[in-house]
Design an enzyme around this catalytic site. Structure first.
Site, PDB file in Angstrom:
ATOM      1  N   ARG A   1      -4.595  66.496  19.467  1.00 58.71           N
ATOM      2  CA  ARG A   1      -5.727  66.310  20.370  1.00 58.71           C
ATOM      3  C   ARG A   1      -5.769  64.866  20.845  1.00 58.71           C
ATOM      4  O   ARG A   1      -5.647  63.949  20.046  1.00 58.71           O
ATOM      5  CB  ARG A   1      -7.005  66.642  19.620  1.00 58.71           C
ATOM      6  CG  ARG A   1      -8.266  66.564  20.462  1.00 58.71           C
ATOM      7  CD  ARG A   1      -9.448  66.972  19.609  1.00 58.71           C
ATOM      8  NE  ARG A   1     -10.640  67.169  20.375  1.00 58.71           N
ATOM      9  CZ  ARG A   1     -11.639  67.974  19.989  1.00 58.71           C
ATOM     10  NH1 ARG A   1     -11.551  68.650  18.867  1.00 58.71           N
ATOM     11  NH2 ARG A   1     -12.719  68.113  20.708  1.00 58.71           N
TER      12      ARG A   1
ATOM     13  N   PHE B   1      -8.580  70.253  28.350  1.00 60.18           N
ATOM     14  CA  PHE B   1      -9.555  71.294  28.038  1.00 60.18           C
ATOM     15  C   PHE B   1     -11.015  70.855  28.071  1.00 60.18           C
ATOM     16  O   PHE B   1     -11.908  71.689  27.931  1.00 60.18           O
ATOM     17  CB  PHE B   1      -9.228  71.996  26.719  1.00 60.18           C
ATOM     18  CG  PHE B   1      -9.243  71.118  25.490  1.00 60.18           C
ATOM     19  CD1 PHE B   1     -10.438  70.734  24.918  1.00 60.18           C
ATOM     20  CD2 PHE B   1      -8.055  70.708  24.910  1.00 60.18           C
ATOM     21  CE1 PHE B   1     -10.451  69.945  23.781  1.00 60.18           C
ATOM     22  CE2 PHE B   1      -8.051  69.915  23.776  1.00 60.18           C
ATOM     23  CZ  PHE B   1      -9.256  69.529  23.211  1.00 60.18           C
TER      24      PHE B   1
ATOM     25  N   LYS C   1      -4.882  78.147  22.549  1.00 56.24           N
ATOM     26  CA  LYS C   1      -5.054  77.062  21.581  1.00 56.24           C
ATOM     27  C   LYS C   1      -3.678  76.444  21.371  1.00 56.24           C
ATOM     28  O   LYS C   1      -2.840  76.980  20.644  1.00 56.24           O
ATOM     29  CB  LYS C   1      -5.624  77.593  20.268  1.00 56.24           C
ATOM     30  CG  LYS C   1      -5.890  76.494  19.265  1.00 56.24           C
ATOM     31  CD  LYS C   1      -6.515  77.061  18.003  1.00 56.24           C
ATOM     32  CE  LYS C   1      -7.008  75.966  17.076  1.00 56.24           C
ATOM     33  NZ  LYS C   1      -5.988  75.030  16.673  1.00 56.24           N
TER      34      LYS C   1
HETATM   35  P1  AMP Z   1      -8.284  73.101  14.316  1.00 51.97           P
HETATM   36  O1  AMP Z   1      -7.554  71.790  14.347  1.00 51.97           O
HETATM   37  O2  AMP Z   1      -7.448  74.227  13.789  1.00 51.97           O
HETATM   38  O3  AMP Z   1      -9.632  72.994  13.696  1.00 51.97           O
HETATM   39  O4  AMP Z   1      -8.556  73.527  15.820  1.00 51.97           O
HETATM   40  C1  AMP Z   1      -9.211  72.688  16.725  1.00 51.97           C
HETATM   41  C2  AMP Z   1      -8.209  71.927  17.548  1.00 51.97           C
HETATM   42  O5  AMP Z   1      -7.524  72.768  18.454  1.00 51.97           O
HETATM   43  C3  AMP Z   1      -8.823  70.910  18.466  1.00 51.97           C
HETATM   44  O6  AMP Z   1      -9.145  69.741  17.772  1.00 51.97           O
HETATM   45  C4  AMP Z   1      -7.738  70.674  19.487  1.00 51.97           C
HETATM   46  O7  AMP Z   1      -6.859  69.677  19.010  1.00 51.97           O
HETATM   47  C5  AMP Z   1      -6.960  71.966  19.480  1.00 51.97           C
HETATM   48  N1  AMP Z   1      -6.963  72.707  20.754  1.00 51.97           N
HETATM   49  C6  AMP Z   1      -5.872  73.271  21.314  1.00 51.97           C
HETATM   50  N2  AMP Z   1      -6.170  73.897  22.451  1.00 51.97           N
HETATM   51  C7  AMP Z   1      -7.499  73.732  22.662  1.00 51.97           C
HETATM   52  C8  AMP Z   1      -8.408  74.168  23.667  1.00 51.97           C
HETATM   53  N3  AMP Z   1      -8.011  74.909  24.707  1.00 51.97           N
HETATM   54  N4  AMP Z   1      -9.711  73.814  23.525  1.00 51.97           N
HETATM   55  C9  AMP Z   1     -10.131  73.069  22.468  1.00 51.97           C
HETATM   56  N5  AMP Z   1      -9.309  72.640  21.486  1.00 51.97           N
HETATM   57  C10 AMP Z   1      -8.008  72.962  21.558  1.00 51.97           C
END
Ligand code: AMP
Length: 586
Positions: free
Chosen positions: A257, A342, A252
């Site tokens: 994004r 991704f 992650k």
């Molecule tokens: P969060 O912002 O904490 O809700 O986590 C989701 C976000 O993680 C997504 O919107 C992406 O921006 C980010 N992200 C980073 N790496 C990945 C991955 N391998 N797959 C999907 N999302 C990812």
């Protein structure tokens, strides 16, 4: 349609907080709205003129609104400003002054929705020299013909403060009731919205042809798709159970994004909130253009700031330097980015959102040509808890936030606009917990590239294990060095280079160059984490893992006053780790 009929509904909506009532008011509004302008009415109700991704924003400064109110009402700017101080709401102020004035106006041309919308549009689009005056004039001309209630909403809208609190989903409910006969059809409307991110467009289609109108809505390149979101759990066991025992685990990445739309040789980038942010990342556009091998594609990736010299991932805050309007070229040089792909939503005429994840990933691997700055997200397929934990540590070690665990079941489609259990994030919340500096011994180094060619890109740093009299690695140190520091590193270490790992060094990392442990540097890090590769405190906190310092940075202090054996010890690192855990729990 007269603007006053919308304003009446706004007043009704403002008088309640009950979603059912709001839906009912919206239903009535939509039913009486002519189909040609229903999209505009929907945008206006959201305090907008266009869907977000157009990037055209309302939001003129209050100062300008004060001037326009003064001009339209004949009052002085000073008195308007004073009332604003007293009331705090520029909308109420507009209503008050226009109310005073309207007592002396006999003839008033009723405002139409069309005129209000078009004038607001002109205001939003006015730029350059003289645009301030133009905005004031346009706004005051609207206010001159407005009733007090209309003035209130016009001014709130134009200053970006409409805030009726009508959620997207409530608008969809209202549309479903008005044109499909029942709220039960909201999922169909929602699907159309998720694919187009354009409520106005959905409203228009459904008002003209009912459900038929949106049945054929398809993904289209250039229009952002509402992103799929993840749920969160805090234990690997739970996560595995939830996704059915087997999953794809991916790093992650800690960046921004991007939803990239490639249309021949043009690339558009949308943020997670679907703003058009293409202009922030010309370098990312280039990467997509050259390395995504398709004429048309929609792909998702995380854009991460990397160290100019070492290419290592940097914390999210570094990327924020790229969120600027000017000097983009300069920012691109200072804060370069890498892309980690991704997901794949669409490629050359084919909608991939309806396909299970492994199929999307496979096709993504086929169309992305990896290079140093564009890669697929690092991933494993596993059903093993231990393997997941290890992979998590590796991810954190590499500068990531943790893992994204993804379902591999046949129904693991790309659920646009939905948060669900097909994606689960596994991360810890990091705070800047390490406030103390540590003194570490350089035991090896890595050759520099690019600007650092000829010197070292990073040093391999260690703590001291007193009991066994060995030096154990805790991090790779590449940040915090000035150009001057870098230039003198090779001379500084010249006498200490040996052809193999020093017998008193315990390292599982292979350095390019090994040193006699002697030189001590002061280092500050963000926190201490479990590590699959460093040997400090190996097997103490967890079997198979050591401890590492995350995001280490040289403070600029060479601790010439310290011998290698005076460096921070392994026990001290362990204590710091335990203290930090207590802080997290507290
Ligand atoms: P969060 O912002 O904490 O809700 O986590 C989701 C976000 O993680 C997504 O919107 C992406 O921006 C980010 N992200 C980073 N790496 C990945 C991955 N391998 N797959 C999907 N999302 C990812």
């Amino acid at each position: 349609m007269e603007y006053s009929s919308i304003v009446e509904v706004y007043e009704e909506i403002s008088s309640t907080t009950k979603r059912l009532e709001i839906t009912e008011y919206l239903r009535r509004l939509f039913e009486k709205t002519p189909k040609e302008i229903i999209d505009k009415v929907v945008y206006l109700t959201q305090g907008k003129l266009y869907p977000d991704y157009y990037g055209i924003e309302l939001g003129i400064a209050e100062k300008l609104a004060v001037k326009a109110i003064a001009l339209a009402s004949g009052a002085t700017e000073k008195s308007v400003a004073e009332e604003l101080n007293r009331l705090g709401d520029i909308g109420e102020v507009a209503s008050l002054f226009i109310g005073k004035k309207s007592q002396v106006t006999l003839f008033r041309e009723p405002l139409t929705v069309k005129r209000v919308y078009e004038t607001l549009d002109k205001i939003a689009k006015a730029t350059g020299e003289g645009s301030q005056d133009l905005k004031i004039k346009l706004l005051s001309s609207l206010l001159s013909d407005a009733t007090p209630a209309e003035a209130k909403y016009i001014v709130r809208t134009v200053t970006g403060r409409l805030r009726l609190g009508v959620a997207d989903m409530t608008i969809l409910d209202g549309l479903a009731e008005a044109f499909c006969g029942s709220k039960d059809f909201r999922p169909e409307l929602e699907r159309a919205y998720n694919l187009t991110s354009d409520l106005g467009m959905v409203a228009k289609a459904v008002s003209e042809k009912g459900l038929e109108g949106i049945k054929n809505f398809r993904i289209s390149v250039g229009k952002p798709i509402r992103p799929m979101l993840a749920e969160r759990l805090s234990s690997v066991e739970e996560i595995l159970l939830k996704v059915g025992g087997r999953c794809v685990a991916e790093y992650k990445y800690d960046g921004e994004r991007l939803q990239a739309h490639k249309i021949q040789d043009k690339v558009l980038l949308f943020s997670r909130r679907l703003e058009n942010i293409t202009h922030h990342y010309p370098d990312a556009c280039e990467l997509i253009k050259s390395n995504v091998k398709a004429s048309e594609a929609i792909v998702e990736c995380e854009c991460v700031a990397v160290n100019v010299d070492t290419g290592e991932m940097m914390p999210f805050q570094e990327l924020m330097h790229r969120r600027r309007k000017y000097d983009i070229e300069e920012a691109m040089k200072l804060y370069p980015v890498s892309l980690f792909m991704f997901d794949l939503l669409y490629v050359d005429g084919e909608d991939y959102t309806v396909k299970p994840y492994l199929e999307r990933r496979k096709r993504l691997e086929e169309i992305v040509e990896e290079s140093e700055r564009i890669k697929l997200s690092k991933a494993i397929i596993t059903s093993d808890i231990k393997e997941l934990e290890k992979f998590f540590e590796e991810a954190v070690e590499a500068g990531c936030e943790g893992l994204m665990i993804k379902s591999v079941s046949p129904d693991s489609i790309y659920k646009a606009g939905a948060r669900g259990w097909l994606w689960i994030k596994y991360k810890r919340d990091y705070q800047a917990l390490l406030t103390d500096t540590v003194d570490l011994v350089a035991v090896g180094a890595f050759h520099g590239r690019g600007k650092r060619a000829g010197t070292y890109g990073a040093l391999l740093m260690a703590v001291y294990d007193k009991k066994n009299d060995v030096f154990k690695t805790v991090c790779k140190l590449g940040s915090g060095f000035t150009d001057e520091d870098l230039a003198k590193l090779p001379t500084m270490f010249k006498e200490l280079i040996i052809p193999h790992k020093h017998p008193r060094v315990d390292s599982e990392v292979e350095a390019d160059v090994w040193f006699v442990p002697k030189i001590v540097l002061e280092v500050i890090g963000a926190e201490i984490t479990l590590s699959p590769i460093h040997t400090a405190c190996k097997n103490i906190v967890r079997e198979g893992s050591g401890l590492a310092i995350r995001f280490p940075r040289f403070t600029g202090k060479y601790r010439d006053d310290k011998a290698a054996e005076d460096a921070t010890t392994e026990e001290e690192i362990l204590e710091m780790y335990q203290r930090q855990l207590k802080k997290i729990e507290a």
